[in-house]
Design an enzyme around this catalytic site. Structure first.
Site, PDB file in Angstrom:
ATOM      1  N   CYS A 169       1.322  -3.963   3.451  1.00 40.88           N
ATOM      2  CA  CYS A 169       0.536  -4.287   4.645  1.00 40.88           C
ATOM      3  C   CYS A 169       1.428  -4.352   5.884  1.00 40.88           C
ATOM      4  O   CYS A 169       1.928  -3.334   6.338  1.00 40.88           O
ATOM      5  CB  CYS A 169      -0.261  -5.580   4.416  1.00 40.88           C
ATOM      6  SG  CYS A 169      -1.605  -5.782   5.608  1.00 40.88           S
ATOM      7  N   HIS A 186      -3.085  -4.893  -0.999  1.00 37.90           N
ATOM      8  CA  HIS A 186      -2.262  -6.025  -1.446  1.00 37.90           C
ATOM      9  C   HIS A 186      -2.288  -6.163  -2.967  1.00 37.90           C
ATOM     10  O   HIS A 186      -3.128  -6.908  -3.489  1.00 37.90           O
ATOM     11  CB  HIS A 186      -2.801  -7.324  -0.844  1.00 37.90           C
ATOM     12  CG  HIS A 186      -2.530  -7.497   0.611  1.00 37.90           C
ATOM     13  ND1 HIS A 186      -1.362  -8.038   1.094  1.00 37.90           N
ATOM     14  CD2 HIS A 186      -3.279  -7.201   1.700  1.00 37.90           C
ATOM     15  CE1 HIS A 186      -1.403  -8.081   2.421  1.00 37.90           C
ATOM     16  NE2 HIS A 186      -2.558  -7.579   2.815  1.00 37.90           N
ATOM     17  N   GLU A 192      -0.436  -7.901  -4.771  1.00 42.60           N
ATOM     18  CA  GLU A 192      -0.149  -9.299  -5.172  1.00 42.60           C
ATOM     19  C   GLU A 192      -1.414 -10.147  -5.172  1.00 42.60           C
ATOM     20  O   GLU A 192      -1.431 -11.242  -5.725  1.00 42.60           O
ATOM     21  CB  GLU A 192       0.940  -9.887  -4.268  1.00 42.60           C
ATOM     22  CG  GLU A 192       0.482 -10.441  -2.916  1.00 42.60           C
ATOM     23  CD  GLU A 192       0.290  -9.351  -1.840  1.00 42.60           C
ATOM     24  OE1 GLU A 192       0.326  -8.156  -2.187  1.00 42.60           O
ATOM     25  OE2 GLU A 192       0.084  -9.718  -0.656  1.00 42.60           O
TER      26      GLU A 192
END
Lengths: 233, 745
Positions: free
Chosen positions: A86, A203, A205
Site C-alpha cells: 500500500c 493488504h 497482512e
C-alpha cells in the site's frame, strides 16, 4: 529470516505487519525507525501501509527522502528483499525502485473493500507458494491506488513477467468491475527486474487470521518463509 | 487589567444571561475584564457546562460492577472487560461545524473523540459513527453527505483506526441541520491510565502538539470591541483537522504516559486551553499560573483571549512531575511535536493568566466548571399537541396494498434501508486486523481483543422517527435495539455512551422531548444493566424553516464477548436450515418506514414495545448462542421482517421460503416494526434440541420456514430471486449519489 519493518511517523499498518510476522508466524522482527540509518542486518525489509509523513502532498513523495530510506535503497539495489504494501508500494514507486505510479482512484474516494487477485508470476520469493489458479481474496484500503505506467513500461513489465498480481472477479476473470481502483491492466502488484523488490496495493497482512474469516494472504508470507527453509535446508 | 472592563451588553453579546453576568461579578468581587468574561462565556456555555441538561442527566443510571470511570469523572467512560484490560469509549456530536463545513466539521469530530480516548492512556481500536441528513436526492444534502463522509474517512483512515459500525438515516427534518455523531473505543491495561487532573505545587504545565491559531474561536470574536471587520476575516469559524499530527500525538501521548512522568493530562477540544486548565485544576484542587506568550502560535499578534479560547486541534495539556521534564521533552522531540512549558501548578484555586509578564485574567478554577460554580438550570417543558394526535392512528385507516412486491422493492431500495456501502467503503474497516465482521456481517461491530480470548461488540443506534413519535418509548427502544444488536452478535451488553441531539432547550416542547427521552433511557438502561458512562449533549439542532430536528438520543453501546467463539453472524448459512422468529408478530405498522414512505402517513405512535418482553427475548437468544443452537441471529428493525430475512439471505446468495401468520395483517407481518423480534436460523438436525431448549422459556416464537438457494417465497408465492433484490439493495444509494457523475461520464 530476520524481518525489518520500517516505521515512518504516519505508518499505521506497522503494528499489523509486525503482529503477523512475530505472533502468527513466529519470526524475528525488528522495527526500523525512519530517523535511523541502521538496518540491523535484516534479510527482508517491509515498508508498511499508512500515511508516511501525512501524505498531504502526494503519497510517498516525502518518505523517499527520509533518513532510513537511504539505507533501504542501497540494500535493495544490492539485491536485498524489499516489499512495499500500500503506502509502501507508493513509496517504492516514488523512490524509483519500482516503475510506474499510483494515482488517485478515479472515483476520487478512498476505497476499502475485499478485492480478488490472481498471481501472475510464481517465480518470486513472495509468490512461489501461491496457487496461480485460485483467486485470492485480499482487502484493499487506499485513496491513491490506481496503478499507472506508460505503454513502454507496461510492455517491459509484461515481457519480463514483472506483474505479480492482477485484480479479478471471484471466478478469476480480469474484468473492469473487479478492478477496484482503475489500475491499468488490472495491475495490483509488481516486482523489479531483479525480482527482489515487490510492491502491492492490497493488504495481505489483513487476510492472515482465521478468526477474521480469511487467510488468503498467508500464502504470500509462507512463500517467503518456504524460500528461507529451502535456502537453509 | 482594569482598562478593559466589560458591560452587561458585552456579556449578552457573548451569550451570557444578565443573571450570569451578575454571578460572575459576585464570584470575582469585581467587574470582569474582557478576557475573563470570554472565559466564563465559553465555560458556562451548554457545551462545557451542561447547564440546561445536567439535572436530568444525573437521573441516568451510572453505577455497575464493571465501571472504572463513571459519567463525569474523566474525559470518557471506562469499564473493566477482564484480563486486566479496560475499555474506554465515548460518543460526541459535531453537528454545527458539519452543517457549515461538512468536510472539516466531520473530520475534527473524529479527531476530538479519539483524543478523548487516548488522553486517558487508551489506544483507540475502533470507531463508529451515526449520521443524519435530509433527502439524499437533493444536491445540497449530497454536498453535505459527500463532505461529511470524506471528512470522517480521510481523518480516521490516516489516523489508522478501523471504522467498524454505524448508521445513516435520512429525513427532511435534517436538511439544514445534519447530525454527525462520532464514537471511539479504546483499550488500556489497568493501572496504565492517565487522569485529567492537576496537582503538586511547582509542577510544570506543558502544551504539546499543534501550534495554536485563531481557529474555532466562537461568539467571543464577534462581540469583542477589539476586533475590526478586517481582522474578523481571518478567524475561521470551523477548526481544521490534521490527522497526521493526531497520529503523532497519539503515539507520543501513550509513550509519555508509560514513562511515568505524567501527573495529569487532558486534550484540548471545545474552549481550548481554558477548558483543560480549569477542569484539571478544579479536579486536582490546585491553581495554575499560565504564560500565554509561551504558547506556540501559528499566527502573530494573537490576543490573550484568543489564545485561551482557541480550538486549534491536535493539542494536549500535560502536567508533569517536576524533575522529569527531560523525559517528556525527549519523547515529543522523537515525534517532532511542539512541547512547551507554559506555566506551573500553584497553591490555592486561582487560574492566573499572564501575557508578557502582565496579569490578564484571574479566576477561580472551580467557578468555571460543571459541579463547581457553573450555573444549573431547570427548564420548563410542555407536552406538544402532536403527541396525542399521533395516538389517533389506527391500522384500519390504512388499506392493505395489493402489490406486496412493489412495497418490497420500495423498501429494499429506500435510502434508509438499502446498503450504506457507498458510505462505509470510504472508511478503512480492516486496518488493525481485529474486525470480525469483514467477512461475516453481524448486527454489531465486533473486534478481537488481541492477546486474549475476548472480543468487543459495539453499536450505535437510534430511530429518530420513533423518538419523535414517543420520546420516552422511542428512546427506550434505541437502548433496546442497541442491546439487541450486541446480543445478536454474541455479546453481553455492558455500558452506554449517549449523544443527545435535540432542538432549542428554551422551547418547552423541545425540552419535553429531552426530558421524556432521558426517562426512557434511564428505565431501559436499568433493565439491561448498562450504565451510562457519559457522552455529549447537542442542543439547538434546528433551522428557522423546519423547526427542530427529530429528537435523536443516539445510543452507543459496548458489549463484551468473554469468548470470541460466541460471535454470531446475521447471515443464513445453508439451504435447508430452519428459520425461526423469536418474539411475537404484532398487527402493528406504526412509525414504520413502510407507513412513513409508502403510505406517506407521518403521524402515528411509536411501534409496539414492551421492555420486559424485550429483555426476555434477548435472554433467550443469548442462551441459544451460548448453547450453540443457532447459526445466525438478526433483529427485526427498519423495514420489518421482510428486510431482516433479506439481509440474512444476501451474504451467501441464499433465499427463504416462509409462511405468514394468519392472525396478523400481511403488511404488518412483513413490514411492521413492532419491537423485540429476532430471526434465527437453525440446522435441521438441531431442530429437536432447539425446541426442547425453547420449552424452558416463556417467550413466544414461531417457525417461519426454511432457507433455500435463492428464491424469495412467501406463502407459496414467488417474490423474485435474491440476485435481483440484492442488486437493488446494494446499489440504491450509489445510484442516487453517483447518477450525475455517471451521466457526465
Amino acid at each position: 529470516m530476520k524481518f525489518g519493518v520500517v516505521i515512518f511517523p504516519g505508518s499505521n499498518c506497522d503494528h499489523d505487519t509486525i503482529y503477523l510476522l512475530r505472533n502468527t508466524l513466529g519470526q524475528e522482527v525488528v522495527e526500523l525507525w525512519h530517523k535511523d540509518h541502521d538496518l540491523q542486518n535484516c534479510d527482508f525489509i517491509i515498508l508498511p501501509g499508512g500515511f508516511s509523513y501525512g501524505d498531504y502532498l502526494r503519497s510517498g513523495a516525502i518518505a523517499r527522502f527520509s533518513p532510513i530510506m537511504r539505507e533501504v535503497i542501497s540494500f535493495a539495489e544490492n539485491g536485498g528483499y524489499l516489499l512495499g504494501i500500500c503506502n509502501g508500494f507508493q513509496i517504492l514507486c516514488e523512490a524509483g525502485l519500482l516503475p510506474g505510479a499510483l494515482l488517485h482512484n478515479p472515483s476520487r474516494k478512498f476505497i476499502c473493500t475485499n478485492s480478488c487477485l490472481k498471481v501472475q508470476a510464481t517465480d518470486t520469493i513472495v509468490t512461489a507458494q501461491v496457487d496461480p489458479d485460485r483467486p485470492l481474496r485480499i482487502p484493499v484500503a487506499h485513496g491513491e491506488g490506481s496503478y499507472y505506467a506508460s505503454a513502454e513500461v507496461l510492455r517491459e513489465l509484461n515481457d519480463n513477467n514483472q506483474v505479480l498480481f492482477r485484480y479479478c472477479d471471484a471466478d478469476g476473470n480480469f474484468t473492469e468491475e473487479s478492478n477496484p481502483n482503475g489500475s491499468v491492466e488490472n495491475i495490483a502488484g509488481i516486482c523489479n527486474r531483479g525480482r527482489n523488490i515487490f510492491g502491492m496495493m492490497p493488504h495481505p497482512e489483513r487476510a492472515a487470521d482465521p478468526l477474521l474469516g480469511n487467510v488468503d494472504g498467508l500464502s504470500i508470507f509462507q512463500s517467503i518463509l518456504q524460500a528461507q527453509d529451502t535456502v537453509e535446508g | 487589567m482594569e482598562d478593559q472592563l466589560t458591560t452587561l451588553e458585552t456579556a449578552q453579546k457573548l451569550g451570557l444571561l444578565p443573571e450570569e453576568f451578575e454571578k460572575i461579578k459576585e464570584i470575582l468581587g469585581r467587574t470582569p475584564n474582557f478576557n475573563e468574561l470570554s472565559i466564563y462565556s465559553v465555560m458556562w456555555s451548554e457545551h462545557c457546562s451542561y447547564k440546561n441538561s445536567i439535572i436530568w442527566l444525573k437521573t441516568l443510571p451510572k453505577d455497575g460492577p464493571r465501571m472504572l470511570a463513571k459519567a463525569g469523572e474523566e474525559n470518557a467512560g471506562m469499564v473493566d472487560i477482564g484480563d486486566g484490560l479496560a475499555c474506554v469509549f465515548k460518543i460526541e456530536s459535531h453537528n454545527h461545524p458539519s452543517a457549515l463545513e461538512p468536510y472539516q466539521g466531520a473530520a475534527t469530530g473524529v479527531g476530538g473523540i479519539n483524543r478523548d480516548i487516548f488522553t486517558m492512556g487508551a489506544r483507540p481500536i475502533a470507531q463508529l459513527n451515526s449520521l443524519r441528513f435530509g433527502d439524499p436526492t437533493l444536491p445540497r444534502n449530497q454536498w453535505l453527505m459527500r463532505g461529511v463522509v470524506k471528512g470522517i474517512g480521510d481523518y480516521g483512515n490516516a489516523f489508522g483506526i478501523p471504522t467498524v459500525a454505524g448508521e445513516v438515516f435520512f429525513d427532511d427534518c435534517f436538511t439544514v441541520n445534519p447530525l454527525v455523531n462520532a464514537m471511539s473505543v479504546g483499550l488500556v491495561e489497568h493501572g496504565k491510565t492517565a487522569s485529567a487532573t492537576s496537582y503538586g505545587v511547582g509542577n510544570p504545565v506543558y502544551i504539546v502538539g499543534s501550534a495554536t491559531g485563531k481557529d474555532g474561536i466562537h461568539g467571543a470574536a464577534f462581540a469583542s470591541k477589539d476586533i475590526t471587520e478586517e481582522s474578523a476575516k481571518d478567524l475561521p469559524a470551523v477548526q481544521v483537522g490534521d490527522p497526521f499530527q493526531e497520529k503523532l500525538l497519539l503515539e507520543a501521548t501513550l509513550e509519555v504516559i508509560a514513562s511515568g512522568a505524567v501527573v495529569g493530562m487532558q486534550d484540548m477540544g471545545a474552549a481550548g486551553i481554558i477548558c483543560s486548565n480549569s477542569e484539571m485544576s478544579a479536579k486536582g484542587e490546585h491553581g495554575m499560573d499560565i504564560h500565554l506568550d509561551r504558547v506556540p502560535v501559528r499566527q502573530e499578534n494573537m490576543l490573550p483571549w484568543e489564545i485561551l479560547l482557541s480550538e486549534s486541534q491536535e493539542r494536549m495539556l500535560i502536567v508533569v512531575e517536576k524533575g522529569k521534564e527531560a523525559v517528556v521533552e525527549e519523547i515529543f522531540e522523537k515525534w517532532d511535536l511542539n512541547c512547551a512549558i507554559i506555566g506551573e501548578v500553584t497553591e490555592g484555586d486561582r487560574l492566573r493568566y499572564f501575557m508578557h509578564g502582565e496579569l490578564v485574567a484571574d479566576v477561580p478554577a472551580d467557578s468555571l466548571v460543571l459541579g463547581g460554580g457553573a450555573p444549573v438550570y431547570q427548564r420548563s417543558f410542555k407536552e406538544p399537541a402532536y403527541f396525542k394526535e399521533n395516538k389517533q392512528f389506527a391500522i384500519d385507516q390504512v388499506e392493505e396494498p395489493k402489490d406486496l412486491k412493489a412495497v418490497m422493492l420500495h423498501l429494499a431500495g429506500h435510502p434508509n434501508i438499502a446498503s450504506k456501502r457507498w458510505v462505509y467503503n470510504q472508511y478503512d474497516s480492516t486496518i488493525g486486523t481485529v474486525n470480525m465482521t469483514t467477512n461475516a456481517p453481524a448486527d454489531a461491530g465486533v473486534t478481537l481483543v488481541k492477546g486474549t480470548e475476548r472480543a468487543l461488540a459495539m453499536t450505535v443506534d437510534c430511530n429518530s422517527r420513533y423518538v419523535w413519535a414517543d420520546p420516552q418509548e422511542g428512546c427506550a427502544m434505541a437502548v433496546a435495539e442497541a442491546a439487541r444488536n450486541i446480543v445478536c452478535a454474541g455479546g453481553e451488553p455492558v455500558a452506554v455512551t449517549n449523544c443527545l441531539n435535540f432542538g432549542n432547550p428554551y422551547n418547552p416542547e423541545v425540552y419535553w422531548q429531552f426530558v421524556e427521552a432521558i426517562k426512557g433511557m434511564a428505565k431501559a438502561c436499568e433493565k439491561f444493566q448498562t450504565p451510562v458512562t457519559g457522552g455529549n449533549v447537542s442542543f439547538y439542532n434546528q433551522s428557522s424553516d423546519e423547526g427542530p430536528v427529530f429528537p435523536t438520543p443516539t445510543i452507543g453501546m459496548l458489549g463484551v464477548l468473554d469468548n470470541r467463539d460466541t460471535f454470531t453472524s446475521l447471515a443464513f448459512r445453508q439451504p435447508g436450515d430452519l428459520i425461526y422468529l423469536i418474539g411475537e408478530s404484532k398487527n402493528d405498522i406504526a412509525s414504520s418506514q413502510y407507513l412513513y414512505s409508502w403510505h406517506k402517513i407521518r403521524q402515528s405512535p411509536a411501534p409496539f414495545f414492551d421492555l420486559d418482553k424485550e429483555f426476555d427475548v434477548q435472554q433467550v437468544v443469548k442462551n441459544l448462542i451460548l448453547e450453540n443452537l443457532i447459526d445466525s441471529a438478526h433483529d427485526v428493525s427498519d423495514g420489518g421482517l421482510y428486510i431482516t430475512l433479506l439481509e440474512s439471505a444476501m451474504p451467501r446468495n441464499l433465499g427463504f421460503d416462509i409462511s405468514t401468520d394468519m392472525s396478523v395483517r400481511k403488511d404488518a407481518f412483513l413490514f411492521g416494526e413492532s419491537q423485540s423480534r429476532i430471526v434465527v436460523s437453525v440446522k435441521s438436525e438441531l431442530q429437536e434440541q432447539f425446541l426442547e431448549f425453547m420449552a424452558n422459556f416463556d417467550v413466544e416464537y414461531s417457525l417461519l420456514g426454511t432457507v433455500n438457494d435463492g428464491d424469495l417465497i412467501i406463502d407459496g408465492e414467488s417474490f423474485g430471486e435474491i440476485e435481483e433484490v440484492k442488486d437493488l439493495y446494494h446499489n440504491a444509494l450509489h445510484r442516487i449519489l453517483e447518477s450525475e457523475t455517471e451521466a457526465q461520464a
